[in-house]
Design a protein around this motif. Structure first.
Motif, PDB file in Angstrom:
ATOM      1  N   ASN A  78      14.448  -8.804  -5.422  1.00  0.00           N
ATOM      2  CA  ASN A  78      14.138  -7.574  -4.700  1.00  0.00           C
ATOM      3  C   ASN A  78      12.637  -7.532  -4.455  1.00  0.00           C
ATOM      4  O   ASN A  78      11.848  -7.533  -5.401  1.00  0.00           O
ATOM      5  CB  ASN A  78      14.588  -6.362  -5.526  1.00  0.00           C
ATOM      6  CG  ASN A  78      16.071  -6.404  -5.795  1.00  0.00           C
ATOM      7  OD1 ASN A  78      16.869  -6.440  -4.877  1.00  0.00           O
ATOM      8  ND2 ASN A  78      16.438  -6.449  -7.059  1.00  0.00           N
ATOM      9  N   LYS A  94       4.671  -9.667  -4.653  1.00  0.00           N
ATOM     10  CA  LYS A  94       5.623  -9.109  -3.700  1.00  0.00           C
ATOM     11  C   LYS A  94       6.998  -8.859  -4.311  1.00  0.00           C
ATOM     12  O   LYS A  94       7.896  -8.361  -3.658  1.00  0.00           O
ATOM     13  CB  LYS A  94       5.754 -10.034  -2.496  1.00  0.00           C
ATOM     14  CG  LYS A  94       4.454 -10.183  -1.723  1.00  0.00           C
ATOM     15  CD  LYS A  94       4.656 -10.968  -0.470  1.00  0.00           C
ATOM     16  CE  LYS A  94       3.368 -11.222   0.268  1.00  0.00           C
ATOM     17  NZ  LYS A  94       2.573 -10.086   0.582  1.00  0.00           N
ATOM     18  N   TYR A 121       9.026  -6.081  -2.410  1.00  0.00           N
ATOM     19  CA  TYR A 121       8.384  -4.897  -1.852  1.00  0.00           C
ATOM     20  C   TYR A 121       8.334  -4.979  -0.329  1.00  0.00           C
ATOM     21  O   TYR A 121       8.364  -3.969   0.356  1.00  0.00           O
ATOM     22  CB  TYR A 121       6.961  -4.735  -2.405  1.00  0.00           C
ATOM     23  CG  TYR A 121       6.938  -4.333  -3.859  1.00  0.00           C
ATOM     24  CD1 TYR A 121       7.311  -3.053  -4.250  1.00  0.00           C
ATOM     25  CD2 TYR A 121       6.547  -5.231  -4.840  1.00  0.00           C
ATOM     26  CE1 TYR A 121       7.294  -2.680  -5.580  1.00  0.00           C
ATOM     27  CE2 TYR A 121       6.520  -4.861  -6.166  1.00  0.00           C
ATOM     28  CZ  TYR A 121       6.890  -3.584  -6.530  1.00  0.00           C
ATOM     29  OH  TYR A 121       6.886  -3.215  -7.849  1.00  0.00           O
ATOM     30  N   GLU A 122       8.224  -6.213   0.185  1.00  0.00           N
ATOM     31  CA  GLU A 122       8.185  -6.452   1.626  1.00  0.00           C
ATOM     32  C   GLU A 122       8.650  -7.873   1.891  1.00  0.00           C
ATOM     33  O   GLU A 122       8.695  -8.697   0.975  1.00  0.00           O
ATOM     34  CB  GLU A 122       6.766  -6.259   2.166  1.00  0.00           C
ATOM     35  CG  GLU A 122       5.748  -7.195   1.546  1.00  0.00           C
ATOM     36  CD  GLU A 122       4.325  -6.893   1.955  1.00  0.00           C
ATOM     37  OE1 GLU A 122       3.573  -7.860   2.162  1.00  0.00           O
ATOM     38  OE2 GLU A 122       3.973  -5.710   2.064  1.00  0.00           O
ATOM     39  N   ALA A 123       9.014  -8.162   3.125  1.00  0.00           N
ATOM     40  CA  ALA A 123       9.450  -9.511   3.488  1.00  0.00           C
ATOM     41  C   ALA A 123       8.340 -10.513   3.173  1.00  0.00           C
ATOM     42  O   ALA A 123       7.154 -10.218   3.361  1.00  0.00           O
ATOM     43  CB  ALA A 123       9.819  -9.568   4.961  1.00  0.00           C
ATOM     44  N   ALA A 124       8.733 -11.689   2.681  1.00  0.00           N
ATOM     45  CA  ALA A 124       7.739 -12.701   2.316  1.00  0.00           C
ATOM     46  C   ALA A 124       8.347 -14.094   2.451  1.00  0.00           C
ATOM     47  O   ALA A 124       9.538 -14.282   2.246  1.00  0.00           O
ATOM     48  CB  ALA A 124       7.276 -12.483   0.873  1.00  0.00           C
ATOM     49  N   ARG A 179       9.620  -7.052  -6.825  1.00  0.00           N
ATOM     50  CA  ARG A 179       9.886  -5.850  -7.614  1.00  0.00           C
ATOM     51  C   ARG A 179      10.732  -6.202  -8.837  1.00  0.00           C
ATOM     52  O   ARG A 179      10.399  -5.833  -9.961  1.00  0.00           O
ATOM     53  CB  ARG A 179      10.612  -4.809  -6.767  1.00  0.00           C
ATOM     54  CG  ARG A 179      10.979  -3.547  -7.526  1.00  0.00           C
ATOM     55  CD  ARG A 179      11.642  -2.522  -6.639  1.00  0.00           C
ATOM     56  NE  ARG A 179      10.703  -2.096  -5.614  1.00  0.00           N
ATOM     57  CZ  ARG A 179      11.032  -1.861  -4.345  1.00  0.00           C
ATOM     58  NH1 ARG A 179      12.264  -1.991  -3.934  1.00  0.00           N
ATOM     59  NH2 ARG A 179      10.122  -1.478  -3.481  1.00  0.00           N
TER      60      ARG A 179
END
Length: 59
Positions: free
Chosen positions: A28, A10, A30-33, A12
């Motif tokens: 940074n 997840k 790719y999506e909330a985690a 970047r």
């Protein structure tokens, strides 16, 4: 500021900025985690995502 391109799981990339006495770390994604942090001596570990899928980042 220094940037580490990770492009795994997840995450970047990770940005680091240092001033005397402290370090700022910005991840940074790719999506909330969800994440967990822990320290071992002078090392900081940040586990991002589902641990059962081995999506880990350590710095």
């Amino acid at each position: 500021m220094k940037t580490l391109e990770v492009e795994s799981g997840k995450v970047r990339s990770v940005n680091f900025a240092q001033v005397p006495g402290r370090v700022r770390v910005v991840m940074n994604l790719y999506e909330a985690a969800a994440y967990e942090t822990y320290a071992d001596g002078n090392s900081l570990f940040v586990v991002v995502g589902d641990q059962s899928k081995n999506e880990k980042i350590s710095t």
